[in-house]
Design a protein around this motif. Sequence first.
Motif, PDB file in Angstrom:
ATOM      1  N   VAL A 110       0.834  -1.199   0.000  1.00 26.63           N
ATOM      2  CA  VAL A 110       0.000   0.000   0.000  1.00 26.63           C
ATOM      3  C   VAL A 110       0.869   1.250   0.000  1.00 26.63           C
ATOM      4  CG1 VAL A 110      -1.856   1.232   1.200  1.00 26.63           C
ATOM      5  CG2 VAL A 110      -1.749  -1.257   1.315  1.00 26.63           C
ATOM      6  N   GLN A 111       0.444   2.242  -0.764  1.00 22.35           N
ATOM      7  CA  GLN A 111       1.115   3.544  -0.805  1.00 22.35           C
ATOM      8  C   GLN A 111       0.097   4.611  -0.405  1.00 22.35           C
ATOM      9  OE1 GLN A 111       2.356   5.289  -4.717  1.00 22.35           O
ATOM     10  NE2 GLN A 111       4.405   4.923  -3.902  1.00 22.35           N
ATOM     11  N   VAL A 112       0.377   5.314   0.682  1.00 21.46           N
ATOM     12  CA  VAL A 112      -0.537   6.332   1.191  1.00 21.46           C
ATOM     13  C   VAL A 112       0.080   7.703   0.940  1.00 21.46           C
ATOM     14  CG1 VAL A 112      -1.841   7.155   3.180  1.00 21.46           C
ATOM     15  CG2 VAL A 112      -1.245   4.735   3.003  1.00 21.46           C
ATOM     16  N   PRO A 113      -0.574   8.566   0.181  1.00 19.74           N
ATOM     17  CA  PRO A 113      -0.021   9.892  -0.075  1.00 19.74           C
ATOM     18  C   PRO A 113      -0.145  10.777   1.157  1.00 19.74           C
ATOM     19  CG  PRO A 113      -2.211   9.714  -1.010  1.00 19.74           C
ATOM     20  CD  PRO A 113      -1.863   8.351  -0.476  1.00 19.74           C
ATOM     21  N   PRO A 114       0.613  11.882   1.225  1.00 16.46           N
ATOM     22  CA  PRO A 114       0.495  12.785   2.371  1.00 16.46           C
ATOM     23  C   PRO A 114      -0.853  13.493   2.366  1.00 16.46           C
ATOM     24  CG  PRO A 114       1.898  13.741   0.689  1.00 16.46           C
ATOM     25  CD  PRO A 114       1.625  12.335   0.255  1.00 16.46           C
ATOM     26  N   GLY A 115      -1.213  14.055   3.500  1.00 17.82           N
ATOM     27  CA  GLY A 115      -2.474  14.790   3.598  1.00 17.82           C
ATOM     28  C   GLY A 115      -3.480  14.060   4.455  1.00 17.82           C
ATOM     29  N   LEU A 116      -4.588  14.713   4.729  1.00 16.12           N
ATOM     30  CA  LEU A 116      -5.617  14.140   5.591  1.00 16.12           C
ATOM     31  C   LEU A 116      -6.445  13.140   4.792  1.00 16.12           C
ATOM     32  CD1 LEU A 116      -6.755  17.340   7.524  1.00 16.12           C
ATOM     33  CD2 LEU A 116      -5.247  15.500   8.313  1.00 16.12           C
ATOM     34  N   GLN A 117      -6.181  11.864   4.969  1.00 17.22           N
ATOM     35  CA  GLN A 117      -6.886  10.827   4.228  1.00 17.22           C
ATOM     36  C   GLN A 117      -7.442   9.768   5.174  1.00 17.22           C
ATOM     37  OE1 GLN A 117      -6.108   9.767   0.530  1.00 17.22           O
ATOM     38  NE2 GLN A 117      -5.034  11.617  -0.042  1.00 17.22           N
ATOM     39  N   ARG A 138       0.816   7.157  10.649  1.00 18.75           N
ATOM     40  CA  ARG A 138       0.013   7.466  11.837  1.00 18.75           C
ATOM     41  C   ARG A 138      -1.129   6.461  11.920  1.00 18.75           C
ATOM     42  NH1 ARG A 138      -1.259  12.258  10.791  1.00 18.75           N
ATOM     43  NH2 ARG A 138      -3.475  12.203  10.335  1.00 18.75           N
ATOM     44  N   LEU A 139      -1.113   5.663  12.963  1.00 13.91           N
ATOM     45  CA  LEU A 139      -2.118   4.624  13.175  1.00 13.91           C
ATOM     46  C   LEU A 139      -2.961   5.000  14.387  1.00 13.91           C
ATOM     47  CD1 LEU A 139      -3.348   1.745  12.828  1.00 13.91           C
ATOM     48  CD2 LEU A 139      -1.457   0.905  14.252  1.00 13.91           C
ATOM     49  N   THR A 140      -4.254   5.151  14.185  1.00  6.38           N
ATOM     50  CA  THR A 140      -5.171   5.448  15.280  1.00  6.38           C
ATOM     51  C   THR A 140      -5.933   4.181  15.631  1.00  6.38           C
ATOM     52  OG1 THR A 140      -5.420   7.720  14.498  1.00  6.38           O
ATOM     53  CG2 THR A 140      -7.063   6.924  16.067  1.00  6.38           C
ATOM     54  N   LEU A 141      -5.786   3.737  16.873  1.00  5.62           N
ATOM     55  CA  LEU A 141      -6.488   2.559  17.381  1.00  5.62           C
ATOM     56  C   LEU A 141      -7.327   2.993  18.570  1.00  5.62           C
ATOM     57  CD1 LEU A 141      -3.691  -0.184  17.321  1.00  5.62           C
ATOM     58  CD2 LEU A 141      -5.628   0.047  15.748  1.00  5.62           C
ATOM     59  N   GLY A 142      -8.637   3.062  18.380  1.00  9.65           N
ATOM     60  CA  GLY A 142      -9.494   3.549  19.455  1.00  9.65           C
ATOM     61  C   GLY A 142      -9.142   4.982  19.786  1.00  9.65           C
ATOM     62  N   CYS A 163      -7.917   3.704  11.949  1.00  5.54           N
ATOM     63  CA  CYS A 163      -7.679   4.360  10.672  1.00  5.54           C
ATOM     64  C   CYS A 163      -6.190   4.667  10.574  1.00  5.54           C
ATOM     65  CB  CYS A 163      -8.526   5.618  10.502  1.00  5.54           C
ATOM     66  SG  CYS A 163      -8.311   6.848  11.797  1.00  5.54           S
ATOM     67  N   ILE A 164      -5.701   4.789   9.345  1.00  3.71           N
ATOM     68  CA  ILE A 164      -4.282   5.038   9.145  1.00  3.71           C
ATOM     69  C   ILE A 164      -4.097   6.183   8.162  1.00  3.71           C
ATOM     70  CG2 ILE A 164      -3.793   2.597   9.549  1.00  3.71           C
ATOM     71  CD1 ILE A 164      -3.154   2.255   6.657  1.00  3.71           C
ATOM     72  N   ALA A 165      -2.944   6.860   8.276  1.00  6.52           N
ATOM     73  CA  ALA A 165      -2.627   7.977   7.394  1.00  6.52           C
ATOM     74  C   ALA A 165      -1.115   8.164   7.361  1.00  6.52           C
ATOM     75  CB  ALA A 165      -3.307   9.261   7.876  1.00  6.52           C
ATOM     76  N   ALA A 166      -0.664   8.859   6.338  1.00  2.89           N
ATOM     77  CA  ALA A 166       0.752   9.210   6.251  1.00  2.89           C
ATOM     78  C   ALA A 166       1.052  10.341   7.231  1.00  2.89           C
ATOM     79  CB  ALA A 166       1.101   9.627   4.830  1.00  2.89           C
ATOM     80  N   ASP A 167       2.202  10.254   7.895  1.00  2.83           N
ATOM     81  CA  ASP A 167       2.622  11.315   8.807  1.00  2.83           C
ATOM     82  C   ASP A 167       3.954  11.907   8.353  1.00  2.83           C
ATOM     83  OD1 ASP A 167       1.790  12.577  11.447  1.00  2.83           O
ATOM     84  OD2 ASP A 167       3.875  12.052  11.903  1.00  2.83           O
ATOM     85  N   SER A 168       4.298  11.657   7.092  1.00  8.90           N
ATOM     86  CA  SER A 168       5.533  12.216   6.538  1.00  8.90           C
ATOM     87  C   SER A 168       5.198  12.945   5.245  1.00  8.90           C
ATOM     88  CB  SER A 168       6.568  11.101   6.291  1.00  8.90           C
ATOM     89  OG  SER A 168       5.976   9.990   5.656  1.00  8.90           O
TER      90      SER A 168
END
Length: 205
Positions: A110-117, A138-142, A163-168
């Motif tokens: 998986v490739q996650v682009p930067p930004g709020l996704q 960035r991994l949010t668990l609960g 949910c997960i997102a890029a943090d770089s």
Amino acid sequence: MTDDQEVTGLGARLREQRLESRLTLETAAGRVGLSPAYLSRLETGRRQPSLPVLLGLARAYGTTVSGLLGEVPSRPDPVVRGGAIEPGRAGGWGYRRAGAPGRAMQALHVQVPPGLQDTVVRVHPGEEWLYVTRGRLRLTLGEQVHLLDEGDSAHFDSLTPHCIAADSGDGVELLFLHTLLQSPGGELCLGAPHREEALDGQGHH
């Protein structure tokens, strides 16, 4: 699929798969957006399902359209060759299969682009494992937020809201595994519904 394209034994297989999944007629129909009466007619062979209905039932029962149609699956190639990840539409997430379809777990690069996704929080049965190969994730668990760098991994129960997102600044790449435990929509924890459907088009998180 029209009435003149009847598949022998399809109704019986639909009923068998539902019973093996321990779903009532009402529950199974609700997961696919059908009425119980219509699903009953499919199971008794009085109606023939369309391809979208077959795909929805296959996801709900944790099987494939080929399985519902009674086709004998060919043995999947155990080797999956690497390659570039093509970015999704509108600068979205990019995916590349890293495992064979039709298995009890799904493997993706998986490739996650930067930004709020990461506005969509997923909750569904199963387990997930991910490994960061490039960038920061960035991994949010609960209620907890975890930052994972290259070489870090995480393994968690998918019933935990996540949910997960890029943090770089240049995005993040990861290897992602999850078990396919009959989640109602066959949902992946990653991305928007149209991307999930694209991944599951062979008949799906």
